[in-house]
Design a protein around this motif. Structure first.
Motif: not given
Length: 326
Positions: A309-323
């Motif tokens: 149950p973990l999702c990811a979003v792209g962004g400015d020079h980063k990928i962010f992950f939330w659990v």
């Protein structure tokens, strides 16, 4: 890899460029790690991830880049092929992209000497979404602002062509329903097409616009979700062609809707990229309020891990992950 405890514990991966789209592979690649691809202004990076939530020996998260593919133009959407395998010799990586020049590109690589790509021409306007046939991976479906959904073989020949009444925003191909395609249009209509007869067999109505994104639930083929205007909407297609549940979630407009791949009760939505931050909300059908709120600097893209149950979003020079919790 650092953990960020401010808005919900998350991991981040640093990238060389702005990340326009990020996509976990939804298929088993034969490897313990998960494949992830992300697209920037002129390249696609394919890498692997492993998280402490699945492997006690991992501290936080391990990320490794497998290969960077030159793309030459901004990447707008990525779809993984089920033919991608890491447990074969040589391995095979296969994915397809949509770009701002209205073309699809099919990439095939063995991560060594063989790196091929083919261009599919045919759409006359911006391509919003694409997906591989989930069983064999021998076809790709795409939807566009040109009011069409097209199905291609891997040589780039058009196998089917559906005329839409407004721009096509999302296209889904369910592994349990291999002969049906779900197409969501900006005007608020979601249609299911029979790929044998090439006819529409069922339609759902939002009754509000613009519909920006829709998804077909992996764990329950009768469930469809979407975002339109500032609301999320959920259908049980056995019950009605109108939503059973809807709720306003994003202040201005909602942008993306994605079901979790591990349970039919969990889904995520994103708001429109603001001037500085994008809101990510994770919802559980048993809870009236979102169970997780995250923000990403000008985020884009939204993808769920295949088994967590973990999702990811792209962004400015980063990928962010939330659990999140199940």
């Amino acid at each position: 890899m650092k953990q960020n405890s401010t808005r919900n514990t998350a991991y981040t991966v640093d990238c060389e460029d702005y990340v326009h789209v990020v996509k976990f592979s939804p298929f088993d690649s034969g490897d313990a790690c998960s494949l992830i691809a992300y697209g920037g202004n002129n390249y696609v990076v394919v890498g692997t991830c492993r998280f402490q939530e699945e492997d006690a020996e991992v501290e936080g998260m391990q990320y490794k880049t497998l290969r960077t593919f030159h793309h030459g133009i901004r990447v707008d959407a990525i779809a993984w092929s089920p033919e991608t395998r890491l447990d074969t010799l040589p391995p095979q990586i296969r994915f397809c992209t949509a770009a701002s020049d209205k073309k699809l590109r099919l990439f095939t690589s063995d991560l060594q000497d063989k790196n091929e790509f083919k261009t599919f021409d045919g759409h006359s306007d911006y391509i919003n979404d694409l997906v591989f046939a989930p069983k064999e991976g021998q076809e790709v479906a795409s939807v566009s602002d040109d009011h069409t959904c097209r199905v291609w073989d891997l040589e780039g020949n058009e196998k089917a062509h559906f005329v839409l009444r407004s721009p096509g925003m999302s296209v889904c191909w369910h592994p349990k329903e291999a002969f049906k395609l779900m197409v969501a249009e900006r005007n608020g209509t979601i249609r299911f097409y029979d790929l044998i007869t090439q006819q529409a067999i069922l339609s759902l109505e939002c009754e509000q616009t613009p519909l920006m994104s829709a998804d077909w639930c992996l764990k329950n083929t009768l469930k469809v979700g979407a975002v339109a205007g500032s609301d999320w909407l959920i259908w049980d297609i056995a019950y009605s062609s109108y939503p059973q549940d809807k709720r306003p979630v994003h202040v201005d407009r909602a942008r993306l809707f994605r079901w979790s791949r591990v349970t039919e009760n969990l889904f995520a939505t994103t708001g429109y990229p603001g001037k500085t931050t994008t809101q990510l909300l994770v919802h559980h059908l048993g809870h009236p309020q979102p169970i997780l709120t995250g923000t990403a600097a000008v985020g884009s893209g939204l993808t769920w891990h295949r088994t967590l149950p973990l999702c990811a979003v792209g962004g400015d020079h980063k990928i962010f992950f939330w659990v999140t919790e199940m």
